[in-house]
Design a protein around this motif. Structure first.
Motif, PDB file in Angstrom:
ATOM      1  N   ASN A  58       0.833  -1.204   0.000  1.00 15.94           N
ATOM      2  CA  ASN A  58       0.000   0.000   0.000  1.00 15.94           C
ATOM      3  C   ASN A  58       0.870   1.257   0.000  1.00 15.94           C
ATOM      4  O   ASN A  58       1.790   1.388   0.813  1.00 15.94           O
ATOM      5  CB  ASN A  58      -0.914   0.015   1.225  1.00 15.94           C
ATOM      6  CG  ASN A  58      -1.949  -1.089   1.175  1.00 15.94           C
ATOM      7  OD1 ASN A  58      -2.402  -1.483   0.107  1.00 15.94           O
ATOM      8  ND2 ASN A  58      -2.335  -1.605   2.344  1.00 15.94           N
ATOM      9  N   ILE A  59       0.573   2.182  -0.895  1.00 15.30           N
ATOM     10  CA  ILE A  59       1.327   3.424  -0.982  1.00 15.30           C
ATOM     11  C   ILE A  59       0.806   4.413   0.048  1.00 15.30           C
ATOM     12  O   ILE A  59      -0.388   4.674   0.140  1.00 15.30           O
ATOM     13  CB  ILE A  59       1.230   4.025  -2.395  1.00 15.30           C
ATOM     14  CG1 ILE A  59       1.804   3.056  -3.421  1.00 15.30           C
ATOM     15  CG2 ILE A  59       1.959   5.368  -2.467  1.00 15.30           C
ATOM     16  CD1 ILE A  59       3.261   2.685  -3.196  1.00 15.30           C
ATOM     17  N   ASP A  60       1.723   4.966   0.830  1.00 16.12           N
ATOM     18  CA  ASP A  60       1.348   5.895   1.893  1.00 16.12           C
ATOM     19  C   ASP A  60       1.283   7.339   1.389  1.00 16.12           C
ATOM     20  O   ASP A  60       0.437   8.119   1.819  1.00 16.12           O
ATOM     21  CB  ASP A  60       2.361   5.797   3.035  1.00 16.12           C
ATOM     22  CG  ASP A  60       1.942   6.588   4.252  1.00 16.12           C
ATOM     23  OD1 ASP A  60       0.905   6.246   4.846  1.00 16.12           O
ATOM     24  OD2 ASP A  60       2.637   7.567   4.602  1.00 16.12           O
ATOM     25  N   LEU A  61       2.189   7.695   0.467  1.00 12.62           N
ATOM     26  CA  LEU A  61       2.283   9.085   0.036  1.00 12.62           C
ATOM     27  C   LEU A  61       2.636   9.158  -1.448  1.00 12.62           C
ATOM     28  O   LEU A  61       3.515   8.435  -1.922  1.00 12.62           O
ATOM     29  CB  LEU A  61       3.358   9.827   0.844  1.00 12.62           C
ATOM     30  CG  LEU A  61       3.564  11.322   0.537  1.00 12.62           C
ATOM     31  CD1 LEU A  61       2.333  12.132   0.949  1.00 12.62           C
ATOM     32  CD2 LEU A  61       4.806  11.848   1.244  1.00 12.62           C
ATOM     33  N   VAL A  62       1.944  10.035  -2.164  1.00 14.35           N
ATOM     34  CA  VAL A  62       2.274  10.382  -3.547  1.00 14.35           C
ATOM     35  C   VAL A  62       2.774  11.817  -3.543  1.00 14.35           C
ATOM     36  O   VAL A  62       2.116  12.712  -3.001  1.00 14.35           O
ATOM     37  CB  VAL A  62       1.055  10.257  -4.478  1.00 14.35           C
ATOM     38  CG1 VAL A  62       1.343  10.891  -5.836  1.00 14.35           C
ATOM     39  CG2 VAL A  62       0.662   8.803  -4.646  1.00 14.35           C
ATOM     40  N   VAL A  63       3.928  12.042  -4.148  1.00 11.01           N
ATOM     41  CA  VAL A  63       4.480  13.385  -4.289  1.00 11.01           C
ATOM     42  C   VAL A  63       4.483  13.742  -5.768  1.00 11.01           C
ATOM     43  O   VAL A  63       5.029  12.993  -6.581  1.00 11.01           O
ATOM     44  CB  VAL A  63       5.903  13.485  -3.725  1.00 11.01           C
ATOM     45  CG1 VAL A  63       6.436  14.916  -3.874  1.00 11.01           C
ATOM     46  CG2 VAL A  63       5.944  13.055  -2.267  1.00 11.01           C
ATOM     47  N   ASN A  64       3.896  14.870  -6.112  1.00  8.47           N
ATOM     48  CA  ASN A  64       3.907  15.346  -7.492  1.00  8.47           C
ATOM     49  C   ASN A  64       4.979  16.411  -7.671  1.00  8.47           C
ATOM     50  O   ASN A  64       5.015  17.388  -6.912  1.00  8.47           O
ATOM     51  CB  ASN A  64       2.558  15.938  -7.893  1.00  8.47           C
ATOM     52  CG  ASN A  64       1.469  14.901  -8.055  1.00  8.47           C
ATOM     53  OD1 ASN A  64       0.331  15.119  -7.693  1.00  8.47           O
ATOM     54  ND2 ASN A  64       1.807  13.745  -8.599  1.00  8.47           N
ATOM     55  N   THR A  65       5.839  16.237  -8.679  1.00  9.84           N
ATOM     56  CA  THR A  65       6.799  17.292  -8.989  1.00  9.84           C
ATOM     57  C   THR A  65       6.083  18.532  -9.507  1.00  9.84           C
ATOM     58  O   THR A  65       6.541  19.656  -9.287  1.00  9.84           O
ATOM     59  CB  THR A  65       7.829  16.821 -10.026  1.00  9.84           C
ATOM     60  OG1 THR A  65       7.143  16.379 -11.215  1.00  9.84           O
ATOM     61  CG2 THR A  65       8.678  15.681  -9.477  1.00  9.84           C
TER      62      THR A  65
END
Length: 276
Positions: A58-65
């Motif tokens: 499970n992905i905890d965090l998505v960071v967008n450039t």
């Protein structure tokens, strides 16, 4: 011709997915806080989510450039699956307000499923991604809220679309104003001063020689600043085309004009403080 130096090896704790153009590369950091940097187009959202889950759970965090459609198209699906979304100021604020024109989806002719930003990022913040700490570096120019991610221990730099394949990223002077070229140049200089060992771009391969990549991009950006009227060229690869004389055309499509967006002029003429 001298042989090209080999591409430096990635750390074992970072997984790189180089997508074919025009899709954006994706970076996965498994660990105690599994994180994903950029999520591709909405049409690839299921594939992106499945790939991330297979490699990190499970992905905890998505960071967008930055907020372009090829970088945030999978955000909504991953958010439904439990991931928080992080993005740079001021783009995070605009998404929260649901401003018209968010993600440049109309301009790029690609949809972005609605999502919310849970964490607004500013310069100097430190994020735990996977099992490593990364510093947020504000790098506006390609977009107003564009950011880079710096891992000082390994001297890794995620550059987003500020630099790609020995070229400066596309600068949209029509939407972001004539100063966007100088802003992009300043961001390149700031990143080059970090002297990274490894550059992780959002399009194209990992440059084998980071110093050479920055030198080439800086020359191109300086040319755009010095001679904006004459700086019409087609970079390598095609998505890096800089077209200040024809700003209403998608940089990857020569023959298809983007429909007019009069709302842009209306927003710029609003009295200060008025919410469009």
């Amino acid at each position: 011709m001298s042989p090209q130096p080999p591409t430096p090896a990635l750390p074992f704790w970072l997984t790189w997915w180089q997508r074919p153009f025009p899709g954006a590369n994706t970076f996965l950091l498994p660990g105690r806080r599994p994180a994903l940097v950029d999520t591709g187009f909405v049409g690839h959202a299921d594939e992106t989510a499945a790939w991330a889950r297979a490699h990190a759970g499970n992905i905890d965090l998505v960071v967008n450039t930055h907020w372009h459609a090829d970088h945030g198209g999978g955000n909504a699906l991953l958010q439904v699956q439990g991931a928080a979304i992080a993005a740079g100021i001021p783009e995070a604020d605009a998404i929260t307000r649901r401003d018209h024109g968010c993600c440049a989806a109309e301009y790029l002719d690609q949809p972005v499923a609605p999502y919310t930003v849970d964490l607004a990022l500013d310069d100097g913040q430190v994020l735990r991604l996977g099992d490593t700490d990364w510093e947020v570096i504000r790098t506006p120019g390609h977009t107003p809220g564009h950011l880079a991610l710096w891992q000082p221990g390994e001297r890794l730099l995620v550059v987003g679309d500020a630099l790609s394949d020995y070229d400066v990223g596309w600068v949209n002077r029509a939407l972001d104003g004539p100063d966007a070229s100088g802003t992009a140049l300043a961001s390149l200089k700031r990143m080059a001063d970090l002297d990274p060992r490894l550059i992780l771009p959002s399009h194209g391969p990992i440059p084998a020689d980071p110093a050479a990549a920055f030198a080439a991009a800086l020359r191109r950006a300086q040319r755009l600043v010095d001679d904006p009227a004459g700086a019409v060229w087609y970079g390598r690869p095609p998505h890096l085309r800089v077209r200040p004389d024809d700003p209403r055309r998608h940089p990857g499509r020569r023959s298809r004009a983007v429909p007019p967006r009069p709302c842009l002029a209306d927003r710029r003429s609003l009295p200060p403080g008025r919410d469009p």
